[in-house]
Design an enzyme around this catalytic site. Structure first.
Site, PDB file in Angstrom:
ATOM      1  N   ARG A 175      -2.934  -4.583  -6.576  1.00 35.73           N
ATOM      2  CA  ARG A 175      -4.021  -3.666  -6.888  1.00 35.73           C
ATOM      3  C   ARG A 175      -5.355  -4.317  -6.552  1.00 35.73           C
ATOM      4  O   ARG A 175      -5.563  -5.510  -6.799  1.00 35.73           O
ATOM      5  CB  ARG A 175      -4.016  -3.282  -8.380  1.00 35.73           C
ATOM      6  CG  ARG A 175      -2.904  -2.321  -8.774  1.00 35.73           C
ATOM      7  CD  ARG A 175      -3.189  -0.913  -8.264  1.00 35.73           C
ATOM      8  NE  ARG A 175      -2.211   0.060  -8.731  1.00 35.73           N
ATOM      9  CZ  ARG A 175      -1.096   0.377  -8.085  1.00 35.73           C
ATOM     10  NH1 ARG A 175      -0.806  -0.227  -6.948  1.00 35.73           N
ATOM     11  NH2 ARG A 175      -0.277   1.294  -8.572  1.00 35.73           N
ATOM     12  N   GLU A 214     -11.344   1.849  -2.001  1.00 37.35           N
ATOM     13  CA  GLU A 214     -10.484   2.309  -0.911  1.00 37.35           C
ATOM     14  C   GLU A 214     -10.765   3.772  -0.615  1.00 37.35           C
ATOM     15  O   GLU A 214     -11.026   4.544  -1.547  1.00 37.35           O
ATOM     16  CB  GLU A 214      -9.008   2.108  -1.280  1.00 37.35           C
ATOM     17  CG  GLU A 214      -8.603   0.640  -1.396  1.00 37.35           C
ATOM     18  CD  GLU A 214      -7.102   0.457  -1.619  1.00 37.35           C
ATOM     19  OE1 GLU A 214      -6.370   1.480  -1.668  1.00 37.35           O
ATOM     20  OE2 GLU A 214      -6.664  -0.682  -1.738  1.00 37.35           O
ATOM     21  N   HIS A 242      -3.558  -0.939   2.797  1.00 37.71           N
ATOM     22  CA  HIS A 242      -2.669  -0.531   1.705  1.00 37.71           C
ATOM     23  C   HIS A 242      -1.311  -0.089   2.265  1.00 37.71           C
ATOM     24  O   HIS A 242      -0.851   1.034   2.039  1.00 37.71           O
ATOM     25  CB  HIS A 242      -3.303   0.591   0.888  1.00 37.71           C
ATOM     26  CG  HIS A 242      -2.833   0.606  -0.543  1.00 37.71           C
ATOM     27  ND1 HIS A 242      -3.658   0.861  -1.603  1.00 37.71           N
ATOM     28  CD2 HIS A 242      -1.615   0.380  -1.090  1.00 37.71           C
ATOM     29  CE1 HIS A 242      -2.987   0.812  -2.731  1.00 37.71           C
ATOM     30  NE2 HIS A 242      -1.737   0.511  -2.442  1.00 37.71           N
TER      31      HIS A 242
END
Length: 525
Positions: free
Chosen positions: A231, A260, A278
């Site tokens: 994370r 993000e 990601h």
């Protein structure tokens, strides 16, 4: 026939499973929020990935909706409180992409060890800079694992196969589980000092935010390489850049960022830094797995009423629910309280029911305690998978029932074995439905566990309450309720305050400096 909408791109096997299970399905992707609101009222179920935002407005328009299924782990795009208020079950698939994420962490470790991205760019530019790229072997190196749960344990297994040494920091990792995994359980400072590579596999919580802070990064071995596929926010990105620029940190690879999509970052173009967008769950296998799992779970719920991996409801029959739910609410609050107030090794949790509490189904009560307890450390836990996660972490669960009534008609006590010994909290139900704390670590205290709270242990002496109230008042924090308890006059006392807003770390630090204060901590329920 139940009807489901798949609103994000998903593997075709999901729709196939719905139809095989007797569920009508429409695949309509790319809708705007307004367009989704216009059609959502037709559906009993909504299957999503990360693009669809299930907001309160969407839920208000979803007059027939019974279940939202997220194909993946994170449910940041779902308003779970609003879904709960509407009676909508929210499910996810917390284990469908574990192997994929673990393998991505290993891939980034190799990329850092051999500087593969820069070597590739240099070679394709025709430079052939063979002497520029001097890498390191991973064999014999020490991998520091922050978080040894489902994904972390897979990374450990792969690293051991590469003949690495693995040390792990995880408050929930028991010595027995560490031995089973083949890793050495250590404290965070030990890990920082010893690790050649550090990889993070923990959720983002108040306890783990910036766990690799500037202070902790300074404690690492010179030349350490850091990988984060968990994370954004676990690593202080500004401090990481400073470490890379100074040369103290030998390399870093991030798959996740605080903001993000990360279109800009001060880390970009920093030497020895690798980034990916990601991609932890981005493999064909993972996408198929989560699609199949979410379709199976949703179909089971819509056709038979079975509940699996639900984030906001337990497994209960319709007959049990009205009687058991108040006990579950009490149990979850007690578990959360213990989780927020205890640190260190937690190898055993005991749930003791007394009086009327022994007459109801104990399984949801135990699951509720574990869910509240583990939710302080992991954001993927629910009442269905909490027992599995506890077992995975080597936590022993003990259940005790005493049918005879004590001081209360009904009572639930949650005890944990810690480095400081056995510690317990207890609660009851007022009017058969209202959860109330009645004992905290051996001190009698009656309190509602709700919203933002402040927990203070202090020496029982005149003037303390005034000093505490003044400190909060000067900070502009309004007190809702004030609960007191003490062992004896002049001895140790406990204060539990419900507040209208969260207290800042600065205010907590100030409260700890007040005369007589032994400890102070912010709580949230």
């Amino acid at each position: 026939m139940p009807k489901v909408l798949i609103s994000d791109k998903m593997d075709p096997k999901a729709a196939q499973i719905f139809r095989e299970r007797g569920v009508e399905v429409d695949e309509i992707t790319g809708k705007t929020p307004e367009e989704l609101k216009a059609i959502i009222g037709q559906y009993d179920g909504l299957a999503i990935r990360s693009s669809t935002k299930v907001t309160r407005e969407i839920l208000d328009a979803a007059t027939n909706l019974k279940v939202v299924g997220r194909a993946g782990i994170g449910v940041d795009n779902v308003d779970i409180p609003s879904a709960s208020a509407k009676g909508v079950v929210v499910m996810n698939t917390p284990f469908g992409n574990s192997i994929t994420t673990a393998e991505h962490a290993i891939a980034l470790m190799f990329a850092l060890a051999r500087d593969l991205p820069e070597a590739d760019k240099s070679t394709q530019a025709g430079k052939w800079e063979k002497n520029r790229f001097m890498g390191v072997e991973v064999t014999g190196k020490t991998l520091g694992l922050i978080g040894a749960g489902n994904i972390g344990s897979i990374v450990a297994d792969r690293a051991l196969g590469l003949k690495m040494k693995v040390v792990a920091f995880d408050p929930f990792l028991s010595p027995e589980r560490a031995m089973e995994l083949g890793v050495e359980k250590v404290e965070l400072d030990q890990l920082l000092a010893r690790a050649d590579f550090i990889t993070l596999h923990t959720p983002l919580t108040d306890q783990t935010r910036n766990i690799l802070s500037a202070e902790n990064l300074a404690k690492t071995k010179k030349g350490v390489r850091i990988i984060n596929c968990a994370r954004g926010g676990l690593v202080d990105e500004a401090a990481l850049k400073e470490g890379l620029d100074s040369g103290h940190i030998g390399g870093a690879a991030l798959d996740v960022f605080v903001q993000e999509p990360a279109k800009e970052s001060p880390l970009f173009n920093t030497p020895n830094f690798i980034s990916t967008p990601h991609l932890g769950a981005s493999t064909n296998e993972a996408q198929v797995n989560v699609a199949i799992q979410v379709a199976e779970q949703m179909a089971d719920y819509l056709v038979t009423g079975g509940v699996t991996n639900a984030l906001n409801v337990p497994s209960l029959t319709a007959e049990e629910a009205p009687r058991v739910k108040p006990y579950m609410e009490l149990a979850e609050k007690l578990g959360s309280l213990v989780g927020q107030l205890t640190t260190g090794d937690l190898p055993r949790v005991s749930i003791h029911s007394e009086g009327a509490a022994t007459e109801v189904n104990q399984k949801p009560i135990v699951s509720a305690v574990l869910a509240g307890f583990l939710r302080t450390q992991t954001d993927t836990v629910n009442m269905v998978n909490a027992p599995f996660l506890a077992k995975e972490r080597g936590i022993e669960i003990r259940e005790v029932k005493t049918e005879k009534e004590g001081d209360y008609h009904t009572l639930i006590r949650v005890s944990v074995k810690t480095d400081l010994g056995e510690r317990s909290v207890a609660g009851t139900l007022f009017n058969h439905s209202q959860p109330r704390l009645v004992e905290l670590f051996g001190i009698k205290v009656e309190a509602d566990l709700t919203g933002h709270m402040l927990y203070v242990v202090n020496e029982d002496a005149p003037g303390f309450i005034g000093r505490l109230g003044t400190a909060l008042g000067e900070a502009g924090v309004n007190i809702g309720t004030f609960h007191l308890g003490r062992r004896e006059a002049g001895g140790e006392a406990v204060v539990l305050l419900s507040l209208d807003e969260a207290v800042t770390p600065e205010l907590i630090a100030h409260v700890r400096t007040l005369p007589g204060v032994k400890t102070a901590r912010a709580l949230k329920f």
